[in-house]
Design a protein around this motif. Structure first.
Motif, PDB file in Angstrom:
ATOM      1  N   CYS A  12       0.832  -1.203   0.000  1.00 12.40           N
ATOM      2  CA  CYS A  12       0.000   0.000   0.000  1.00 12.40           C
ATOM      3  C   CYS A  12       0.870   1.257   0.000  1.00 12.40           C
ATOM      4  O   CYS A  12       1.996   1.253   0.498  1.00 12.40           O
TER       5      CYS A  12
ATOM      6  N   CYS B 224      -6.208  -2.148  -0.389  1.00 12.48           N
ATOM      7  CA  CYS B 224      -5.646  -1.213   0.577  1.00 12.48           C
ATOM      8  C   CYS B 224      -6.766  -0.249   0.959  1.00 12.48           C
ATOM      9  O   CYS B 224      -7.790  -0.165   0.293  1.00 12.48           O
ATOM     10  N   TRP B 225      -6.585   0.501   2.042  1.00 13.60           N
ATOM     11  CA  TRP B 225      -7.580   1.500   2.412  1.00 13.60           C
ATOM     12  C   TRP B 225      -7.559   2.654   1.429  1.00 13.60           C
ATOM     13  O   TRP B 225      -8.582   3.215   1.080  1.00 13.60           O
TER      14      TRP B 225
ATOM     15  N   ASP C 262      -1.104   2.304   6.123  1.00 12.56           N
ATOM     16  CA  ASP C 262      -1.932   1.267   5.525  1.00 12.56           C
ATOM     17  C   ASP C 262      -1.161  -0.061   5.547  1.00 12.56           C
ATOM     18  O   ASP C 262       0.006  -0.115   5.151  1.00 12.56           O
TER      19      ASP C 262
END
Length: 124
Positions: free
Chosen positions: A82, A109-110, A87
């Motif tokens: 990420c 990933c966020w 993250d």
């Protein structure tokens, strides 16, 4: 005269010993050990193996499709890195791709994805 006969005999004997040692070494180096004139068989080439994978990144999601066209199974694993330091990077569990099979691997990933790649472990 006896000295000359002894010297001649010892020179002939040492010459025979040296020739006896050099001929097998020369044949080995030339590759003619075994059947007369027969060349050694070529080393077998390894069978092709390993799944072909296509990875795509859309926003924060990673999708990979791996297809194995070979008769030997392959284990594939998706790794995602990420972009943000907070993250968490992730790895999927290894998945076995059998002969003539396709598997789908996903991860996310966020926020943004920095990179994604696949590792292989061919099963013997």
């Amino acid at each position: 005269m006896r000295r000359t006969h002894r010297r001649t005999r010892s020179l002939l004997a040492s010459g025979a010993v040296i020739a006896g040692l050099l001929v097998p070494a020369g044949l080995y180096a030339a590759g003619h050990v075994g059947a007369a004139g027969a060349a050694a068989p070529p080393a077998p080439s390894p069978e092709p193996s390993g799944a072909e994978c296509r990875t795509s990144v859309e926003g924060s999601r990673v999708i990979a499709y791996c297809h194995n066209p070979y008769p030997r199974a392959d284990r594939v694993q998706l790794h995602t890195e990420c972009a943000r330091w907070w993250d968490v990077d992730a790895d999927t569990r290894p998945v076995t791709v059998g002969p003539a099979r396709t598997v789908r691997l996903t991860d996310r990933c966020w926020k943004e994805v920095a990179s994604a790649w696949i590792t292989h472990a061919v099963r013997r």
